[in-house]
Design a protein around this motif. Structure first.
Motif, PDB file in Angstrom:
ATOM      1  N   LEU A   1       0.836  -1.210   0.000  1.00  0.00           N
ATOM      2  CA  LEU A   1       0.000   0.000   0.000  1.00  0.00           C
ATOM      3  C   LEU A   1       0.867   1.255   0.000  1.00  0.00           C
ATOM      4  O   LEU A   1       0.504   2.269  -0.598  1.00  0.00           O
ATOM      5  N   GLN A   2       2.009   1.190   0.671  1.00  0.00           N
ATOM      6  CA  GLN A   2       2.939   2.321   0.643  1.00  0.00           C
ATOM      7  C   GLN A   2       3.421   2.569  -0.779  1.00  0.00           C
ATOM      8  O   GLN A   2       3.460   3.713  -1.241  1.00  0.00           O
ATOM      9  N   THR A   3       3.782   1.505  -1.462  1.00  0.00           N
ATOM     10  CA  THR A   3       4.265   1.627  -2.835  1.00  0.00           C
ATOM     11  C   THR A   3       3.169   2.169  -3.745  1.00  0.00           C
ATOM     12  O   THR A   3       3.417   3.029  -4.590  1.00  0.00           O
ATOM     13  N   GLU A   4       1.961   1.655  -3.556  1.00  0.00           N
ATOM     14  CA  GLU A   4       0.829   2.080  -4.371  1.00  0.00           C
ATOM     15  C   GLU A   4       0.533   3.570  -4.204  1.00  0.00           C
ATOM     16  O   GLU A   4       0.116   4.244  -5.141  1.00  0.00           O
ATOM     17  N   ASN A   5       0.770   4.101  -3.011  1.00  0.00           N
ATOM     18  CA  ASN A   5       0.476   5.502  -2.714  1.00  0.00           C
ATOM     19  C   ASN A   5       1.743   6.332  -2.555  1.00  0.00           C
ATOM     20  O   ASN A   5       1.752   7.326  -1.832  1.00  0.00           O
ATOM     21  N   LEU A   6       2.778   5.947  -3.235  1.00  0.00           N
ATOM     22  CA  LEU A   6       4.080   6.591  -3.105  1.00  0.00           C
ATOM     23  C   LEU A   6       4.058   8.068  -3.497  1.00  0.00           C
ATOM     24  O   LEU A   6       4.726   8.891  -2.890  1.00  0.00           O
ATOM     25  N   THR A   7       3.282   8.421  -4.495  1.00  0.00           N
ATOM     26  CA  THR A   7       3.267   9.799  -4.975  1.00  0.00           C
ATOM     27  C   THR A   7       2.305  10.698  -4.199  1.00  0.00           C
ATOM     28  O   THR A   7       2.317  11.909  -4.379  1.00  0.00           O
TER      29      THR A   7
END
Length: 168
Positions: free
Chosen positions: A91-97
């Motif tokens: 989820l962190q990677t998915e919402n990185l931006t």
């Protein structure tokens, strides 16, 4: 005297380094379990995040903006760091931006907030099929009654007195 002063200086530096190391090691400790991909702990996670952000005085970072509750960039950053630390790596990677805590909060709500739809039929089924004879002790039965009642209450379905009397 110089020897004692240099030893005192050394002890002070060691003490400061130890304090800094302790502070850094606390960064790795989580306040509660991260939200996983499986959604199983979403409801508890939401409550934990809201309580912690309220305690830190930055819950406004995830709420709808209003004129009477302004939030500065430092508070937003603190909330964002806190939320990111408590979500699964995927989820962190998915919402990185995403840089706004409210935006990530709404994305997580949109993705996971269907739990009531899942829990309500299950809780109704469990309540209808709840029988005292299926439990080894009165405490186990009472615990299950409380668990199902709280689940139904969470799903905005209140039990009437007649339902409760039927199960006692």
């Amino acid at each position: 005297v110089l020897r004692y002063m240099s030893m005192g200086y050394h002890m002070t530096n060691t003490f400061c380094c130890t304090l800094r190391f302790r502070d850094m090691s606390n960064l790795n400790k989580l306040d509660f379990t991260v939200i996983g991909i499986s959604r199983r702990n979403y409801l508890k996670w939401v409550q934990d995040v809201k309580l912690h952000l309220t305690a830190k005085g930055i819950r406004v970072a995830i709420e709808a903006p209003t004129d009477d509750k302004p939030i500065d960039e430092a508070q937003k950053a603190t909330a964002m760091i806190f939320i990111r630390r408590h979500i699964h790596d995927a989820l962190q990677t998915e919402n990185l931006t995403v840089e706004d805590p409210r935006t990530i909060w709404l994305a997580l709500v949109d993705r996971f907030n269907h739990q009531k739809d899942i829990y309500l039929p299950e809780a109704r089924h469990n309540w209808q099929h709840l029988r005292f004879q299926d439990f080894k002790s009165v405490n186990e039965y009472n615990s299950e009654v409380c668990r199902i009642r709280s689940l139904l209450k969470f799903c905005k379905e209140d039990l009437i007195e007649e339902d409760l009397l039927e199960k006692t």
